[in-house]
Design a protein around this motif. Structure first.
Motif, PDB file in Angstrom:
ATOM      1  N   SER A 184       0.596  -1.157  -0.120  1.00 37.78           N
ATOM      2  CA  SER A 184       0.025   0.111   0.239  1.00 37.78           C
ATOM      3  C   SER A 184       0.917   1.350  -0.103  1.00 37.78           C
ATOM      4  N   PHE A 185       2.057   1.340   0.695  1.00 37.00           N
ATOM      5  CA  PHE A 185       3.020   2.543   0.623  1.00 37.00           C
ATOM      6  C   PHE A 185       4.333   2.015  -0.106  1.00 37.00           C
ATOM      7  N   ARG A 186       4.263   1.011  -0.948  1.00 32.89           N
ATOM      8  CA  ARG A 186       5.245   0.613  -1.690  1.00 32.89           C
ATOM      9  C   ARG A 186       6.836   0.280  -1.110  1.00 32.89           C
ATOM     10  N   LEU A 187       6.513   0.269   0.011  1.00 32.68           N
ATOM     11  CA  LEU A 187       7.889  -0.030   0.692  1.00 32.68           C
ATOM     12  C   LEU A 187       8.807  -1.373   0.100  1.00 32.68           C
ATOM     13  N   ILE A 188       7.879  -2.096  -0.599  1.00 28.67           N
ATOM     14  CA  ILE A 188       8.778  -3.225  -1.225  1.00 28.67           C
ATOM     15  C   ILE A 188       9.843  -2.638  -2.399  1.00 28.67           C
ATOM     16  N   ASP A 189       9.687  -1.560  -2.613  1.00 28.73           N
ATOM     17  CA  ASP A 189      10.644  -0.986  -3.470  1.00 28.73           C
ATOM     18  C   ASP A 189      11.759  -0.658  -3.043  1.00 28.73           C
ATOM     19  N   ILE A 190      11.775  -0.452  -1.652  1.00 30.70           N
ATOM     20  CA  ILE A 190      13.109   0.190  -1.010  1.00 30.70           C
ATOM     21  C   ILE A 190      13.511  -0.671   0.162  1.00 30.70           C
ATOM     22  N   ALA A 191      12.934  -1.486   0.740  1.00 31.87           N
ATOM     23  CA  ALA A 191      13.143  -2.243   2.141  1.00 31.87           C
ATOM     24  C   ALA A 191      14.102  -3.233   1.842  1.00 31.87           C
ATOM     25  N   ASP A 192      15.220  -3.659   2.528  1.00 30.90           N
ATOM     26  CA  ASP A 192      15.951  -4.731   2.435  1.00 30.90           C
ATOM     27  C   ASP A 192      15.537  -6.008   3.049  1.00 30.90           C
ATOM     28  N   SER A 193      15.003  -5.770   4.211  1.00 30.62           N
ATOM     29  CA  SER A 193      14.292  -7.163   4.949  1.00 30.62           C
ATOM     30  C   SER A 193      13.268  -6.850   5.718  1.00 30.62           C
ATOM     31  N   VAL A 194      12.610  -7.923   6.040  1.00 25.16           N
ATOM     32  CA  VAL A 194      11.246  -7.874   7.018  1.00 25.16           C
ATOM     33  C   VAL A 194      11.493  -8.976   7.928  1.00 25.16           C
ATOM     34  N   THR A 195      11.511  -8.655   9.370  1.00 19.28           N
ATOM     35  CA  THR A 195      11.596  -9.411  10.371  1.00 19.28           C
ATOM     36  C   THR A 195      10.369  -9.639  10.979  1.00 19.28           C
ATOM     37  N   MET A 196      10.104 -11.109  11.032  1.00 19.92           N
ATOM     38  CA  MET A 196       8.778 -11.337  11.676  1.00 19.92           C
ATOM     39  C   MET A 196       8.704 -11.448  13.123  1.00 19.92           C
ATOM     40  N   VAL A 197       8.915 -10.320  13.630  1.00 20.24           N
ATOM     41  CA  VAL A 197       8.783 -10.353  15.338  1.00 20.24           C
ATOM     42  C   VAL A 197       7.413  -9.715  15.530  1.00 20.24           C
ATOM     43  N   PRO A 198       6.552 -10.544  16.170  1.00 21.62           N
ATOM     44  CA  PRO A 198       5.198  -9.872  16.398  1.00 21.62           C
ATOM     45  C   PRO A 198       5.365  -8.615  17.464  1.00 21.62           C
ATOM     46  N   ILE A 199       4.975  -7.460  17.156  1.00 17.82           N
ATOM     47  CA  ILE A 199       5.068  -6.281  17.824  1.00 17.82           C
ATOM     48  C   ILE A 199       3.774  -5.737  18.530  1.00 17.82           C
ATOM     49  N   GLY A 200       2.313  -5.638  17.634  1.00 18.58           N
ATOM     50  CA  GLY A 200       1.193  -5.438  18.030  1.00 18.58           C
ATOM     51  C   GLY A 200       0.316  -5.234  17.122  1.00 18.58           C
ATOM     52  N   THR A 201      -0.852  -4.630  17.490  1.00 19.33           N
ATOM     53  CA  THR A 201      -1.876  -4.538  16.504  1.00 19.33           C
ATOM     54  C   THR A 201      -2.500  -3.096  16.451  1.00 19.33           C
ATOM     55  N   TYR A 202      -3.119  -2.595  15.417  1.00 19.26           N
ATOM     56  CA  TYR A 202      -3.786  -1.338  15.639  1.00 19.26           C
ATOM     57  C   TYR A 202      -5.411  -1.814  15.647  1.00 19.26           C
ATOM     58  N   HIS A 203      -6.039  -1.481  16.745  1.00 17.95           N
ATOM     59  CA  HIS A 203      -7.281  -1.950  16.673  1.00 17.95           C
ATOM     60  C   HIS A 203      -8.189  -0.924  17.380  1.00 17.95           C
ATOM     61  N   VAL A 204      -7.780   0.217  17.573  1.00 16.51           N
ATOM     62  CA  VAL A 204      -8.827   1.107  18.340  1.00 16.51           C
ATOM     63  C   VAL A 204      -9.529   2.038  17.524  1.00 16.51           C
ATOM     64  N   THR A 205     -10.435   1.292  16.638  1.00  9.93           N
ATOM     65  CA  THR A 205     -11.252   2.023  15.586  1.00  9.93           C
ATOM     66  C   THR A 205     -12.741   1.896  15.998  1.00  9.93           C
ATOM     67  N   SER A 206     -13.293   2.864  15.445  1.00 14.14           N
ATOM     68  CA  SER A 206     -15.035   2.760  15.610  1.00 14.14           C
ATOM     69  C   SER A 206     -15.397   2.666  14.134  1.00 14.14           C
ATOM     70  N   ASN A 207     -15.612   1.638  13.689  1.00 12.38           N
ATOM     71  CA  ASN A 207     -15.743   1.203  12.218  1.00 12.38           C
ATOM     72  C   ASN A 207     -17.070   2.054  11.714  1.00 12.38           C
ATOM     73  N   PHE A 208     -18.042   1.900  12.353  1.00 13.26           N
ATOM     74  CA  PHE A 208     -19.171   2.374  12.027  1.00 13.26           C
ATOM     75  C   PHE A 208     -20.123   3.212  12.971  1.00 13.26           C
ATOM     76  N   THR A 209     -19.669   4.567  12.812  1.00 14.18           N
ATOM     77  CA  THR A 209     -20.137   5.579  13.884  1.00 14.18           C
ATOM     78  C   THR A 209     -20.964   6.591  13.610  1.00 14.18           C
ATOM     79  N   ILE A 210     -22.033   6.910  14.136  1.00 12.79           N
ATOM     80  CA  ILE A 210     -23.156   7.464  13.713  1.00 12.79           C
ATOM     81  C   ILE A 210     -23.417   8.418  14.618  1.00 12.79           C
ATOM     82  N   PRO A 211     -23.803   9.880  14.100  1.00 16.54           N
ATOM     83  CA  PRO A 211     -23.923  10.863  15.136  1.00 16.54           C
ATOM     84  C   PRO A 211     -25.472  10.683  15.703  1.00 16.54           C
ATOM     85  N   VAL A 212     -25.452  11.220  16.847  1.00 17.60           N
ATOM     86  CA  VAL A 212     -26.758  10.876  17.669  1.00 17.60           C
ATOM     87  C   VAL A 212     -27.970  11.636  17.048  1.00 17.60           C
TER      88      VAL A 212
END
Length: 364
Positions: free
Chosen positions: A215-243
């Motif tokens: 999605s950000f084309r890092l595949i064109d510039i990165a040399d390595s990927v280390t599969m160490v699990p760091i964490g997640t991004y999960h603080v979302t409010s996917n469907f949010t409705i005005p009162v």
């Protein structure tokens, strides 16, 4: 004369029938993300489910990325431009400190579906979070999660010692703490600036989803990927409705919208944490980028720090942090039992969370 009256009566009846067939509600919905983003995939699913759950009684109009972007979602919801929008509480930490507590425990994220479902139940059952949402003038119908973040770097990282002195892009405080623990320097830059920063040597790498390779084309510039699990991004409010929009819906309609959201929440995690990472792994396999499995000592040290950091956040933040950690444990066990099928997990979320909601009062 009688024929004219008969024709008029038939015409009127036809108009009434057409009005009955037309949707009773049309909701303006917005993923606030580009077309390739998993949030847009989620909103396409939501539009489909909304018509199914309401049996055609509610339809939707999708507002594109050119109309509203994620940083603009607060204003779009509060102004009434958007009826259902993808809202990220961490964009507004001063307004939503209790909701943001869940983000401080990002480092314990190991099961994306468990994190997304824990966040959903947290949003629904955490009273201070509900109060924050209400004061903000919005209602939340659930969350989702990214995949587990890894290291994408310009030089190989296999051991803890390899992290010493590296400048790593951080997406938030938990990731900064992880980097500092291992002697790296966190750099707070926007996710969209990763490519330029890595290519110019401003940073040595990033703690991010491997989906960023595509999605950000890092595949064109990165040399390595280390599969160490760091964490997640999960603080979302996917469907949010005005009162005000929520108040206009009947309890039955609210439940229909809620059921559609409950299904689509799982589609977001499935897309973000499984479908797209699989595509990224295929691209990695076809590239010259080195894929590194970290040594056992680094894995052990990372897991130990994640638990230590969670303990510290619970001690500092109190009941809400403890509640969220308990929910992560609960949903981790459920995901292990049910598996990672989004439809099966959506059904479990319905029984565990949404069937306990009183749609006549929820969010009001």
């Amino acid at each position: 004369m009688n024929k004219r009256l008969t024709f008029t009566g038939l015409a009127t009846a036809g108009l009434v029938a057409m009005a009955t067939m037309a949707p009773a509600q049309n909701l303006r919905i917005a993923s606030a993300a580009p077309s390739a983003h998993p949030a847009t995939y989620m909103y396409e699913k939501f539009a489909q489910y909304l018509e199914e759950e309401s049996e055609g009684g509610i339809d939707s109009t999708m507002l594109g990325f050119e109309v509203v972007k994620l940083p603009q979602m607060k204003d779009a919801l509060q102004s009434g431009l958007v009826d259902v929008g993808n809202f990220l509480p961490l964009y507004f930490p001063a307004d939503m400190p209790q909701t943001g507590v869940a983000g401080d425990l990002a480092l314990i994220g190991r099961s994306p579906h468990a994190m997304g479902l824990a966040m959903t139940e947290f949003l629904v059952t955490c009273e201070p979070c509900q109060q924050e949402l209400n004061e903000f003038g919005i209602v939340s119908l659930g969350a989702g999660s990214s995949d587990v973040y890894a290291l994408i770097t310009n030089e190989p990282v296999e051991t803890a010692e390899d992290l010493q002195g590296l400048r790593l892009r951080s997406g938030g405080a938990p990731y900064s703490r992880w980097a500092e623990h291992f002697g790296a320097t966190p750099v707070n830059i926007a996710v969209g600036d990763q490519f330029e920063a890595m290519s110019q040597g401003t940073i040595d790498g990033t703690m991010a989803s491997i989906v960023d390779l595509l999605s950000f084309r890092l595949i064109d510039i990165a040399d390595s990927v280390t599969m160490v699990p760091i964490g997640t991004y999960h603080v979302t409010s996917n469907f949010t409705i005005p009162v005000p929009t929520w108040e206009e819906l009947t309890p039955e309609q609210r439940e229909q919208v809620g059921r559609a959201a409950a299904r689509a929440n799982l589609d977001l995690t499935d897309r973000w944490a499984f479908q797209l990472p699989e595509a990224a792994r295929e691209a990695l396999a076809a590239s010259d980028i080195q894929v590194i499995e970290p040594d056992a000592a680094l894995l052990e040290a990372s897991e130990a720090f994640a638990q230590q950091d969670a303990d510290a956040q619970v001690e500092a933040s109190g009941a809400e942090a403890a509640q969220f950690r308990d929910l992560v444990e609960k949903w981790t066990a459920i995901v292990e039992e049910v598996g990672e099928d989004p439809e099966a997990l959506a059904e479990r979320a319905q029984t565990e969370i949404w069937d306990n909601v009183d749609w006549s009062t929820y969010g009001l």
